[in-house]
Design an enzyme around this catalytic site. Structure first.
Site, PDB file in Angstrom:
ATOM      1  N   SER A  53       0.842  -1.193   0.000  1.00 21.81           N
ATOM      2  CA  SER A  53       0.000   0.000   0.000  1.00 21.81           C
ATOM      3  C   SER A  53       0.877   1.243   0.000  1.00 21.81           C
ATOM      4  CB  SER A  53      -0.919   0.026   1.233  1.00 21.81           C
ATOM      5  OG  SER A  53      -0.152   0.112   2.427  1.00 21.81           O
ATOM      6  N   LEU A  93       3.173   4.461  -0.259  1.00 29.10           N
ATOM      7  CA  LEU A  93       4.394   4.805  -0.981  1.00 29.10           C
ATOM      8  C   LEU A  93       5.064   3.570  -1.573  1.00 29.10           C
ATOM      9  CD1 LEU A  93       5.965   7.373   1.532  1.00 29.10           C
ATOM     10  CD2 LEU A  93       4.433   7.829  -0.394  1.00 29.10           C
ATOM     11  N   ASP A 135       8.092  -9.094   8.545  1.00 32.87           N
ATOM     12  CA  ASP A 135       8.203  -7.952   9.443  1.00 32.87           C
ATOM     13  C   ASP A 135       9.611  -7.400   9.220  1.00 32.87           C
ATOM     14  OD1 ASP A 135       8.910  -6.372  11.644  1.00 32.87           O
ATOM     15  OD2 ASP A 135       7.793  -7.582  13.069  1.00 32.87           O
ATOM     16  N   SER A 194      11.077  11.467   7.018  1.00 32.00           N
ATOM     17  CA  SER A 194       9.852  12.267   7.087  1.00 32.00           C
ATOM     18  C   SER A 194      10.248  13.681   7.465  1.00 32.00           C
ATOM     19  CB  SER A 194       8.889  11.710   8.141  1.00 32.00           C
ATOM     20  OG  SER A 194       7.845  12.629   8.426  1.00 32.00           O
ATOM     21  N   TYR A 205       7.577   8.759  16.587  1.00 28.85           N
ATOM     22  CA  TYR A 205       7.670   8.826  15.118  1.00 28.85           C
ATOM     23  C   TYR A 205       8.790   9.771  14.682  1.00 28.85           C
ATOM     24  CZ  TYR A 205       6.205   9.303  10.256  1.00 28.85           C
ATOM     25  OH  TYR A 205       6.173   9.306   8.880  1.00 28.85           O
ATOM     26  N   LYS A 252      12.302   8.811  12.650  1.00 30.15           N
ATOM     27  CA  LYS A 252      12.632   9.366  11.340  1.00 30.15           C
ATOM     28  C   LYS A 252      13.902  10.217  11.387  1.00 30.15           C
ATOM     29  CE  LYS A 252       9.297   7.405   9.109  1.00 30.15           C
ATOM     30  NZ  LYS A 252       9.593   6.375   8.087  1.00 30.15           N
ATOM     31  N   THR A 307      -1.740   8.437   1.851  1.00 31.73           N
ATOM     32  CA  THR A 307      -1.437   7.044   2.164  1.00 31.73           C
ATOM     33  C   THR A 307      -2.430   6.564   3.219  1.00 31.73           C
ATOM     34  OG1 THR A 307       0.054   7.609   3.985  1.00 31.73           O
ATOM     35  CG2 THR A 307       1.012   7.529   1.761  1.00 31.73           C
TER      36      THR A 307
END
Length: 250
Positions: A15, A17, A55, A143, A156, A160, A191
């Site tokens: 799914s 990107l 994974d 990101s 997050y 990144k 996304t």
């Protein structure tokens, strides 16, 4: 690096990107192995890629997927898109400490998983013969949160930022082996992470992007990835693709 007839691995290929990148590389003539979690095999197959389940933080599962790719020919390209979000605050609204387990889970997928996939793919690339002076190209996904993490993005943004830090280090580490490493730092893209948001939130986010005032498309990420693969001078750099967005604190 020539894309046509090269063997490539794309993670997160079921799914978002990753799917957009798998479609682009298949369209350009690459032999693509798409890695994602179990249950995504049909979605990956519809891109024209060979599905492999793993994974990304699991050493054995990723090693098996890399071996599958290497059986199809010399592995030349990695585009690592797999990742996850997860809200983590330092102190929760009730005054209790933020969840260490939640923080570790995000780091495991986004940063440890990136290192795991990169090291295994790079080792396979190192065993190949150079083509036009290089053995392979690895593209990671960071990101804009790496620089402008918002409230609730402790895990997050940290993960990144780690990818950004890894990129130049890895490029220098692998230079003697003829392997380039670069990263793409997307802004707000259309996304599954964004699709889950309520429409008013989506509209507000899109309006916050200066130009164009819309979400990025996976095909635009994929086009940049393809350019990095083909442009031999891009190495060690993290490239923002965000419509000039600079995220505020919230």
């Amino acid at each position: 690096m020539r894309i046509e007839r090269s063997v490539a691995i794309v993670t997160g290929a079921g799914s978002g990107l990753g799917r957009g990148t798998a479609l682009e590389l298949v369209h350009r003539g690459a032999v693509v192995v798409g890695i994602d979690l179990p249950g995504t095999e049909d979605a990956i197959s519809r891109t024209g890629a060979v599905p492999a389940t793993a994974d990304v933080a699991d050493p054995d599962a990723v090693a098996t997927a890399v071996a599958t790719a290497s059986e199809l020919g010399p592995l030349r390209i990695l585009v690592h898109c797999a990742g996850r979000d997860g809200a983590v605050r330092l102190v929760d609204r009730d005054g209790s400490p933020g969840s260490l387990d939640a923080f570790v889970d995000v780091i495991r997928t986004n940063l440890t998983g990136t290192f795991n996939v990169l090291r295994l793919a790079a080792a396979a690339m190192s065993a190949t013969e150079p083509v036009d002076g290089e053995r392979g190209v690895c593209i990671l996904t960071a990101s804009i949160a790496a620089w402008e993490g918002q409230i609730g993005q402790a895990a997050y943004a940290s993960s990144k930022a780690g990818v950004v830090g890894l990129t130049l280090t890895a490029a220098r580490d692998l230079a003697s082996r003829g392997i380039r490493v670069a990263a793409i730092a997307p802004g707000i893209f259309d996304t599954p992470m964004v699709e889950r948001l309520p429409d008013p939130v989506r509209e507000s986010l899109a309006a916050s992007i200066p130009n164009p005032s819309r979400f990025g498309r996976p095909s635009e990420y994929a086009a940049l990835a393809a350019h990095i693969i083909e442009n031999q001078l891009i190495n060690g750099e993290t490239i923002r693709i965000d419509g000039a967005l600079r995220m505020g604190p919230r």
